[in-house]
Design an enzyme around this catalytic site. Structure first.
Site, short mmCIF file in Angstrom:
data_model
loop_
_atom_site.label_atom_id
_atom_site.label_comp_id
_atom_site.label_asym_id
_atom_site.label_seq_id
_atom_site.Cartn_x
_atom_site.Cartn_y
_atom_site.Cartn_z
N HIS A 59 -45.76 51.83 -32.77
CA HIS A 59 -46.74 52.31 -33.74
C HIS A 59 -48.07 51.63 -33.42
CE1 HIS A 59 -43.05 53.10 -36.41
NE2 HIS A 59 -43.48 54.25 -35.92
N GLU A 62 -49.83 48.66 -35.42
CA GLU A 62 -49.07 47.44 -35.69
C GLU A 62 -49.35 46.47 -34.56
OE1 GLU A 62 -45.09 48.87 -36.43
OE2 GLU A 62 -45.80 50.21 -38.01
N HIS A 150 -42.45 45.33 -34.68
CA HIS A 150 -43.32 46.14 -35.54
C HIS A 150 -43.98 45.24 -36.59
CE1 HIS A 150 -41.76 50.28 -34.51
NE2 HIS A 150 -40.92 49.49 -33.87
N GLU A 214 -39.54 43.85 -38.45
CA GLU A 214 -40.63 44.25 -39.35
C GLU A 214 -41.30 42.96 -39.79
OE1 GLU A 214 -41.49 47.33 -40.13
OE2 GLU A 214 -39.77 48.45 -39.36
ZN LIG Z 1 -43.66 50.32 -36.86
#
Ligand SMILES: [Zn+2]
EC number: 3.5.1.96
Length: 357
Positions: A59, A62, A150, A214
């Site tokens: 992504h 990020e 991420h 995350e």
């Molecule tokens: Zn992500």
């Protein structure tokens, strides 16, 4: 070196020459550095006991993981540490990084289930990354690992956590849980259903110790507080150098969760009973309403449930929320993250997988 990487891996990835061709060099410490593709650097020591993929930028907004990967590659090029594991570093999506956006047309982290018909840039990237990872793991028989890094896009009761995909491979993930603790993460979440994420791809296809991390919050490139990532960086370097992992944090605890259910949106009338921006791991007591769709009410089951990744605006047929419960695995026994079964010491799907693949 490779004059292409001398300005840095990230800079090259964001501003590649139009005439890029793969190249490799051997450093004075015997480590081979191969620039396989724009955004893909492979490290090969003379002898290795693990093969580790560290991916970032799936992504584009990020950015802390992207800075971390850039920093690790620079340190290896500078011979600041000498890996004893094979490594594949990835900065995945330069177009999305330039655009400060999660993706351009389609969520790249849902495109690892199959080789995609090329309908957009993300499909092309996913196919290329699948091929890079497959080639990387196929080169040796070392233990496969994959960390897909991420940043969190919402608040979370656990600031940094790892999501371990469910897979039909009998991979005992205790070393992975140990790594999460050593890197001072706050929690691990053991999945229940197959997904189409990059970490699932490595877990399902290659039996890798794989997790999606995350971490922290989304910020602009070079506006991240990289101090938050020091424990993760130290644990990664220790793993890459086959050294003892750092001790778990003495200050903060570590929580384990298992996924109990996935709530899927099947109609436009779907509503969550709470705000779309609820923090990850917000807890609901037994019987509390979670969602409603055309008169069907979803309520928290016995023991209560916490909600992760809620989003009522997903397309029909997609996941609107994951529900989880605390789960303390007995780490004196193997820990398998089973498909459609409880995680635990029995690998339910190991035999089943042979007939699937
Ligand atoms: Zn992500």
């Amino acid at each position: 070196m490779d004059s292409q990487l001398s300005g840095g891996f990230l800079k090259h990835t964001l501003f590649p020459p139009s005439n890029f061709i793969p190249s490799s060099i051997t450093l004075s410490n015997g480590i081979n550095v191969s620039h396989n593709a724009i955004g893909v650097v492979e490290i090969t020591p003379p002898k290795a006991d693990k093969a580790i993929v560290v991916s970032s930028g799936i992504h584009g907004d990020e950015t802390a993981p992207i800075e971390l990967v850039d920093d690790l590659v620079s340190s290896i090029l500078d011979e600041a540490f000498r890996p004893t594991t094979r490594l594949l570093f990835i900065i995945a999506h330069p177009d999305a990084i330039h655009a400060h956006t999660r993706f351009i047309e389609e969520n790249l982290n849902r495109l690892f289930a199959v080789k995609n018909p090329v309908r957009n840039k993300e499909c092309e990237l996913a196919n290329e990354l699948q091929a890079q990872v497959q080639t990387f793991f196929a080169k040796g028989c070392e233990e496969p690992w994959h960390f897909d890094l991420h940043s969190a896009i919402r608040a979370s009761k656990h600031y940094m956590f790892g999501v371990v995909p469910a897979s039909s491979k009998a991979t005992d993930v205790r070393p992975l849980v140990g790594f999460l603790k050593a890197s001072h993460m706050d929690a691990v979440m053991l999945s229940r259903t197959p997904s189409s994420t990059f970490s699932w791809y490595s877990a399902e296809k290659f039996g890798a110790m794989a997790a999606t991390f995350e971490m922290g919050r989304v910020a602009r490139l070079y506006e991240n507080d990289m101090g938050e990532f020091v424990p993760l960086r130290e644990a990664l370097v220790a793993l890459m150098c086959s050294e003892a992992l750092p001790a778990p944090s003495s200050e903060k605890g570590f929580s384990s969760y298992k996924v109990t259910r996935t709530i899927t949106k099947t109609d436009d009338a779907f509503n969550l009973a709470f705000s779309d921006d609820a923090a990850n791991f917000t807890y609901f007591a037994e019987g509390e309403e979670l969602a409603e769709e055309n008169g069907t009410v979803f309520s928290a089951i016995a023991g209560g449930e916490a909600v992760v990744f809620p989003n009522s605006k997903v397309a029909i047929g997609q996941r609107a929320a994951l529900l989880v419960q605390p789960f303390e695995p007995d780490l004196s026994e193997p820990l398998y993250v089973n498909v459609e079964r409880e995680p635990g010491p029995i690998a339910y799907s190991a035999n089943h997988s042979r007939s699937l693949s």
